[in-house]
Design a protein around this motif. Structure first.
Motif, short mmCIF file in Angstrom:
data_model
loop_
_atom_site.label_atom_id
_atom_site.label_comp_id
_atom_site.label_asym_id
_atom_site.label_seq_id
_atom_site.Cartn_x
_atom_site.Cartn_y
_atom_site.Cartn_z
N TYR A 7 25.19 -13.63 -33.86
CA TYR A 7 24.90 -14.21 -34.94
C TYR A 7 26.41 -14.59 -35.64
O TYR A 7 26.39 -15.00 -36.93
CB TYR A 7 24.19 -13.62 -36.11
CG TYR A 7 22.96 -13.22 -35.38
CD1 TYR A 7 22.54 -11.82 -35.77
CD2 TYR A 7 22.21 -14.00 -34.86
CE1 TYR A 7 21.21 -11.66 -35.34
CE2 TYR A 7 20.85 -13.42 -34.10
CZ TYR A 7 20.53 -12.11 -34.56
OH TYR A 7 19.33 -11.97 -33.99
N ILE A 10 26.50 -18.18 -37.57
CA ILE A 10 25.65 -18.23 -38.90
C ILE A 10 26.39 -17.27 -39.96
O ILE A 10 26.44 -17.82 -41.04
CB ILE A 10 24.42 -17.78 -38.44
CG1 ILE A 10 23.59 -18.53 -37.25
CG2 ILE A 10 23.39 -17.53 -39.71
CD1 ILE A 10 22.28 -18.05 -36.76
N LEU A 11 26.66 -16.08 -39.38
CA LEU A 11 27.41 -15.20 -40.44
C LEU A 11 28.67 -15.81 -41.23
O LEU A 11 29.15 -15.70 -42.18
CB LEU A 11 27.83 -13.93 -39.85
CG LEU A 11 26.72 -13.05 -39.71
CD1 LEU A 11 27.19 -11.67 -38.68
CD2 LEU A 11 26.16 -12.43 -41.19
N VAL A 14 27.75 -18.55 -43.56
CA VAL A 14 27.30 -17.69 -44.69
C VAL A 14 28.10 -17.19 -45.54
O VAL A 14 28.20 -17.31 -46.87
CB VAL A 14 26.02 -17.10 -44.58
CG1 VAL A 14 25.70 -16.13 -45.71
CG2 VAL A 14 24.85 -17.55 -44.03
N ILE A 17 30.23 -19.92 -47.49
CA ILE A 17 29.71 -20.48 -48.64
C ILE A 17 29.68 -19.47 -49.69
O ILE A 17 29.86 -19.97 -50.96
CB ILE A 17 28.13 -20.77 -48.21
CG1 ILE A 17 28.13 -22.01 -47.06
CG2 ILE A 17 27.57 -21.21 -49.30
CD1 ILE A 17 26.76 -22.27 -46.66
N SER A 18 29.31 -18.42 -49.33
CA SER A 18 29.30 -17.12 -50.51
C SER A 18 30.62 -17.30 -51.26
O SER A 18 30.56 -17.31 -52.34
CB SER A 18 29.14 -15.91 -49.84
OG SER A 18 27.89 -15.71 -49.09
N VAL A 21 31.21 -20.22 -53.31
CA VAL A 21 30.23 -20.09 -54.77
C VAL A 21 30.62 -19.01 -55.60
O VAL A 21 30.79 -19.45 -56.79
CB VAL A 21 28.80 -19.56 -54.24
CG1 VAL A 21 27.75 -19.18 -55.25
CG2 VAL A 21 27.95 -20.68 -53.71
N LEU A 22 31.34 -17.92 -55.18
CA LEU A 22 31.81 -17.04 -55.90
C LEU A 22 32.98 -17.54 -56.82
O LEU A 22 33.24 -17.32 -57.92
CB LEU A 22 32.12 -15.79 -55.21
CG LEU A 22 30.97 -14.90 -55.01
CD1 LEU A 22 31.68 -13.83 -54.13
CD2 LEU A 22 30.62 -14.20 -56.34
N THR A 28 38.84 -20.28 -62.73
CA THR A 28 39.19 -20.88 -64.00
C THR A 28 39.79 -22.26 -63.85
O THR A 28 40.30 -23.10 -64.47
CB THR A 28 40.38 -19.99 -65.03
OG1 THR A 28 41.34 -20.07 -64.14
CG2 THR A 28 39.76 -18.69 -65.33
N GLY A 29 39.91 -22.76 -62.53
CA GLY A 29 40.25 -24.01 -62.14
C GLY A 29 39.15 -25.03 -62.34
O GLY A 29 39.38 -26.40 -62.21
N ARG A 30 38.01 -24.50 -62.35
CA ARG A 30 36.95 -25.57 -62.93
C ARG A 30 36.27 -25.11 -64.09
O ARG A 30 36.37 -23.97 -64.40
CB ARG A 30 35.92 -25.83 -61.71
CG ARG A 30 36.79 -26.47 -60.56
CD ARG A 30 35.66 -26.47 -59.41
NE ARG A 30 34.60 -27.53 -59.65
CZ ARG A 30 34.40 -28.55 -59.03
NH1 ARG A 30 35.11 -28.56 -57.70
NH2 ARG A 30 33.52 -29.48 -59.13
N ARG A 32 32.99 -23.68 -66.10
CA ARG A 32 31.96 -23.01 -65.77
C ARG A 32 30.61 -23.49 -66.26
O ARG A 32 30.35 -24.72 -66.77
CB ARG A 32 31.93 -21.68 -66.60
CG ARG A 32 33.30 -20.76 -66.62
CD ARG A 32 33.32 -20.21 -65.15
NE ARG A 32 34.37 -19.39 -65.03
CZ ARG A 32 34.24 -18.03 -65.31
NH1 ARG A 32 33.05 -17.45 -65.73
NH2 ARG A 32 35.30 -17.36 -64.93
N TYR A 33 29.51 -22.97 -65.41
CA TYR A 33 28.14 -23.31 -65.45
C TYR A 33 27.87 -22.97 -66.89
O TYR A 33 28.25 -22.08 -67.74
CB TYR A 33 27.21 -22.98 -64.60
CG TYR A 33 27.39 -23.31 -62.95
CD1 TYR A 33 28.03 -22.52 -62.17
CD2 TYR A 33 27.38 -24.41 -62.82
CE1 TYR A 33 28.07 -22.86 -60.83
CE2 TYR A 33 27.51 -25.02 -61.45
CZ TYR A 33 27.84 -24.24 -60.66
OH TYR A 33 28.05 -24.64 -59.20
#
Lengths: 155, 203
Positions: A7, A10-11, A14, A17-18, A21-22, A28-30, A32-33
């Protein structure tokens, strides 16, 4: 190990992407939500302190002078740094603020400049940020208008 | 491993990733940091009280004035035609409903300009570039427009035009704020020029 090898693509996808996302959530370059959450101290005016209250804040203090033409003579030595307001989100500025362990105090002769810098930094994820301002912090209507005359002088 | 199993593993792992993502309902600043910083500290971020007075007197249809103060302060005194969106509920009030399209100029004001500055950063960060702050807020409006007076013996044409605008805006402000709430909207509508009411002219 064989399963991981099977895998691996796939790993790898993922994990990539993780990490992205983190980084997006905690960097701090963008911005926050959830803008509402990061603007919260400005709703309760808990982000504003007076000169007298500076010493009562716990921990180390970093005073950021947003005006390049003023020297803060009242600031204790070694606690102030000048960062022009327009550069408050530059890489160097963010690095300086991140490296500081304690509260960050924003000062400008024009309170609206401090307010804008505060909101920009807060929305970028910085905490323990305060604006040094006079008065009680909350805005009030101080001016009164007199009954006017509608007479216009002659040219 | 079958395609179905691979797909299942992928979906489960992506589900784990989704746990780290925020919920979709919260508003965020989507414009880049550099763009927002450049705009809020730029020269065209602010509009003076005189400019607002001029637009008010000229019935500028692209003008939308937003009063960010609490509702009780707004009811006591406000700039004619301003809508009230108290700052703490600005984000909850769905900004797209009152910040409108690019053709409107949204001018924030509060008693001074700290609160309006916060709102400016939030609005521009969410992509509403047509937003500005009235410098000095209502305090500056009263100082400049309401308490304007001339002390010399003669006046230049420019000073005269400025004084005349201030006088008209001040008159509008006094008359508007002397009205009960129910009559304020009627008053603003009556002040608007309606070309259908013109009599005469060439046929």
């Amino acid at each position: 190990m064989r399963q991981i090898k099977r895998y691996r693509f796939i790993l790898a996808g993922v994990v990539t992407i993780s990490i992205l996302v983190l980084l997006r959530s905690h960097g701090t370059g963008r911005f926050r939500y959830d803008a509402n959450r990061w603007a919260e101290p400005s709703y309760s005016v808990s982000n504003i302190i007076t000169h007298d209250e500076i010493n009562s804040l716990p921990g180390n203090k970093l005073i950021i002078n947003l005006d390049t033409t003023t020297i803060l003579e009242w600031a204790p030595e070694g606690t102030q740094v000048t960062i022009p307001a327009a550069s408050i989100l530059s890489r160097q500025a963010r690095k300086t603020i991140k490296a500081h362990d304690g509260v960050v105090l924003l000062w400008s002769a024009n309170k609206s400049t401090s307010a804008r810098a505060w909101m920009l930094l807060s929305q970028s994820g910085f905490v323990n940020l305060y604006i040094i301002a006079g008065g009680t912090g909350a805005e009030s209507l101080n001016e009164k208008f007199r009954s006017g005359s509608d007479t216009i002088p002659e040219l | 491993m079958s395609v179905r199993e691979k797909l299942s593993v992928t979906i489960i792992l992506l589900g784990v990733v989704l746990l780290f993502l925020p919920l979709g309902n919260s508003l965020s600043l989507t414009v880049s940091q550099n763009t927002v910083a450049g705009r809020v500290f730029g020269q065209d971020a602010e509009i003076s009280a005189d400019q607002v007075a001029r637009m008010l007197v000229a019935e500028d249809s692209t003008l939308r004035i937003i009063d960010l103060r609490p509702a009780d302060e707004y009811r006591k005194l406000s700039i004619p035609g301003a809508i009230n969106i108290p700052y703490p509920v600005m984000l909850a009030a769905r900004p797209e409903t009152f910040l409108g399209t690019g053709s409107t100029r949204n001018i924030f004001y509060s008693n001074d300009d700290m609160v309006s500055s916060y709102a400016l950063v939030l609005a521009i960060g969410m992509g509403y570039d047509n937003c500005y702050v009235m410098t000095g807020g209502l305090n500056e409006w009263i100082r400049t427009v309401m308490n304007s007076h001339f002390t010399g013996e003669t006046i230049t044409a420019r000073e005269n035009a400025l004084f005349e605008t201030r006088t008209r805006a001040a008159k509008l402000f006094r008359e508007y704020n002397a009205l009960p709430d129910s009559l304020k909207i009627k008053y603003l509508n009556s002040m608007r020029f309606d070309p259908r009411k013109l009599d005469g002219g060439c046929e």
